[in-house]
Design a protein around this motif. Structure first.
Motif, mmCIF file in Angstrom:
data_model
loop_
_atom_site.group_PDB
_atom_site.id
_atom_site.type_symbol
_atom_site.label_atom_id
_atom_site.label_comp_id
_atom_site.label_asym_id
_atom_site.label_seq_id
_atom_site.Cartn_x
_atom_site.Cartn_y
_atom_site.Cartn_z
ATOM 1 N N LEU A 1 0.832 -1.193 0.000
ATOM 2 C CA LEU A 1 0.000 0.000 0.000
ATOM 3 C C LEU A 1 0.868 1.244 0.000
ATOM 4 O O LEU A 1 1.911 1.294 0.658
ATOM 5 N N THR A 2 0.442 2.262 -0.752
ATOM 6 C CA THR A 2 1.291 3.430 -0.990
ATOM 7 C C THR A 2 0.761 4.728 -0.390
ATOM 8 O O THR A 2 1.543 5.651 -0.157
ATOM 9 N N ALA A 3 -0.557 4.843 -0.159
ATOM 10 C CA ALA A 3 -1.108 6.115 0.293
ATOM 11 C C ALA A 3 -2.415 5.882 1.028
ATOM 12 O O ALA A 3 -3.113 4.880 0.802
ATOM 13 N N VAL A 4 -2.784 6.856 1.901
ATOM 14 C CA VAL A 4 -4.023 6.785 2.658
ATOM 15 C C VAL A 4 -4.565 8.198 2.822
ATOM 16 O O VAL A 4 -3.799 9.159 2.953
ATOM 17 N N PHE A 5 -5.906 8.323 2.804
ATOM 18 C CA PHE A 5 -6.534 9.633 2.945
ATOM 19 C C PHE A 5 -7.904 9.468 3.586
ATOM 20 O O PHE A 5 -8.662 8.553 3.214
ATOM 21 N N PHE A 6 -8.226 10.358 4.540
ATOM 22 C CA PHE A 6 -9.539 10.362 5.167
ATOM 23 C C PHE A 6 -10.248 11.661 4.832
ATOM 24 O O PHE A 6 -9.724 12.752 5.032
ATOM 25 N N SER A 7 -11.473 11.518 4.309
ATOM 26 C CA SER A 7 -12.284 12.684 3.978
ATOM 27 C C SER A 7 -13.092 13.164 5.171
ATOM 28 O O SER A 7 -13.581 14.294 5.188
ATOM 29 N N SER A 8 -13.264 12.301 6.165
ATOM 30 C CA SER A 8 -13.968 12.645 7.390
ATOM 31 C C SER A 8 -13.423 11.744 8.497
ATOM 32 O O SER A 8 -12.538 10.916 8.266
ATOM 33 N N SER B 1 -14.592 7.979 7.421
ATOM 34 C CA SER B 1 -14.527 7.483 6.041
ATOM 35 C C SER B 1 -13.161 7.769 5.412
ATOM 36 O O SER B 1 -12.748 8.931 5.294
ATOM 37 N N GLY B 2 -12.475 6.693 4.997
ATOM 38 C CA GLY B 2 -11.153 6.859 4.398
ATOM 39 C C GLY B 2 -10.861 5.801 3.357
ATOM 40 O O GLY B 2 -11.562 4.776 3.260
ATOM 41 N N TRP B 3 -9.813 6.043 2.577
ATOM 42 C CA TRP B 3 -9.403 5.138 1.506
ATOM 43 C C TRP B 3 -7.895 4.940 1.559
ATOM 44 O O TRP B 3 -7.138 5.814 1.995
ATOM 45 N N ALA B 4 -7.455 3.784 1.099
ATOM 46 C CA ALA B 4 -6.035 3.494 0.922
ATOM 47 C C ALA B 4 -5.859 2.885 -0.467
ATOM 48 O O ALA B 4 -6.744 2.177 -0.956
ATOM 49 N N LEU C 1 -4.156 9.426 -3.657
ATOM 50 C CA LEU C 1 -5.588 9.657 -3.747
ATOM 51 C C LEU C 1 -5.944 10.912 -2.976
ATOM 52 O O LEU C 1 -5.194 11.378 -2.118
ATOM 53 N N TRP C 2 -7.107 11.478 -3.326
ATOM 54 C CA TRP C 2 -7.641 12.625 -2.601
ATOM 55 C C TRP C 2 -9.150 12.650 -2.771
ATOM 56 O O TRP C 2 -9.653 12.382 -3.870
ATOM 57 N N PHE C 3 -9.857 12.943 -1.666
ATOM 58 C CA PHE C 3 -11.310 13.050 -1.695
ATOM 59 C C PHE C 3 -11.730 14.432 -1.223
ATOM 60 O O PHE C 3 -11.257 14.922 -0.192
#
Length: 356
Positions: free
Chosen positions: A85-92, A95-98, A165-167
């Motif tokens: 896995l290379t990146a992680v982002f949480f929009s709230s 709720s998040g994505w990797a 990634l970005w949300f």
């Protein structure tokens, strides 16, 4: 940027074949959950982000760890794949994505404690080919021109990585990766639309980073690529840059953004890319992570073990001493303790900030 290690061990291979029947089905990384280990927070990690008061970090072999005490201790999350896995982002807060290798997109709705697979390289391959194939059959010349590159891109398999990634919120977001790969979702990752044709990148350069702030969205990539999303046309337009080395990250700041990359190079530019300022980092290591501390101060980290704190107003940085030396890959600001959460080849660490 991330620390993927490859090795071959003949004895291990022979042991595996001896232990299982010949008809046993081989399971790849997309079908194998990440191995649980109490050492996960000490293994290579590539990115860290905040999910409310929680910190979440991602790394090799599907490892995801989270901390509820500002990075002092970590727990391992349940992950259905063992892809790097290379990146992680949480929009709230919840709720998040990797994202990562093998076209993996994971989603969490419980602040990073458990994860579900939303997309992988096999599904991305089919999705992208079907999308542009249909457009080409309908007479779209641009789609027809893209198809040979897409066929070539996936000809060696569905192993291509998403790199960032970005949300904007819990519904609208982007994932980007190698060879111009960019997808957009409008429903929290339940479905994705390819955007290969919506970015000014004719050489199909790697897209290393994407970040937005308000209505401004920026992409940074290989060979000095910087692109800004045009709100009217919904097209990422490349802008002229004063540097042709690769940029590993982009960070929105007041009235523009900062890009950072190879050999200690970092620049600040305004929203339209008309004015650029080179930042005096004073280091030569590749700058792999950045985080805003307040409206004027930011932190940068490097693959040479540098932790830099600087001011946008002056463009100058000072180097902090790491409590745990490593090749840094990512950084996040921890406001509650006025510290930095750091990740790299030796896992996770925390460094207190000096008041300035």
């Amino acid at each position: 940027m991330h620390f993927v290690r490859k090795s071959t061990c003949l004895a291990l291979v022979l042991a595996i074949f001896a232990a299982f029947p010949a008809q046993a089905e081989f399971k790849g990384v997309l079908d194998t959950p990440a191995t649980q280990t109490h050492l996960a927070a000490q293994r290579p990690l590539n990115a860290v982000a905040a999910a409310g008061a929680r910190l979440v970090a991602v790394g090799l072999r599907g490892h995801i760890v989270y901390s509820d005490d500002h990075g002092n201790s970590w727990e391992q999350a349940a992950v259905p794949v063992s892809s790097d896995l290379t990146a992680v982002f949480f929009s709230s807060e919840r709720s998040g994505w990797a994202v990562g290798h093998d076209g993996v997109v994971l989603h969490s709705d419980d602040a990073g404690q458990s994860w579900q697979l939303q997309l992988d390289g096999h599904r991305a391959d089919t999705l992208i080919k079907d999308y542009y194939g249909k457009k080409a059959r309908q007479g779209d010349a641009q789609a027809a021109a893209l198809l040979p590159d897409i066929e070539l891109y996936f000809s060696s398999g569905a192993d291509k990585p998403f790199l960032d990634l970005w949300f904007a919120n819990d519904e609208v977001g982007f994932v980007v990766g190698a060879f111009n790969m960019i997808l957009r979702t409008d429903n929290g990752g339940k479905s994705w639309t390819p955007w290969f044709d919506r970015i000014d990148n004719p050489l199909r350069l790697h897209l290393y980073s994407i970040r937005g702030q308000g209505e401004q969205v920026y992409i940074a990539g290989e060979l000095g690529l910087v692109a800004v999303l045009d709100r009217d046309t919904q097209y990422f337009q490349a802008i002229p840059v004063p540097y042709t080395g690769s940029f590993f990250g982009v960070l929105p700041v007041a009235s523009g953004a900062v890009v950072h990359g190879m050999r200690g190079n970092a620049f600040r530019f305004d929203e339209n890319g008309a004015n650029w300022q080179k930042l005096d980092t004073g280091v030569l290591g590749g700058l792999t992570g950045a985080a805003m501390l307040d409206r004027n101060r930011l932190a940068l980290v490097s693959t040479a073990g540098d932790i830099l704190i600087g001011k946008l107003s002056s463009g100058r940085f000072e180097n902090l001493t790491a409590t745990r030396g490593m090749l840094f890959a990512g950084v996040a600001f921890v406001p509650a303790t006025k510290s930095l959460a750091l990740v790299g080849n030796n896992g996770a660490a925390v460094v207190p900030l000096i008041e300035q």
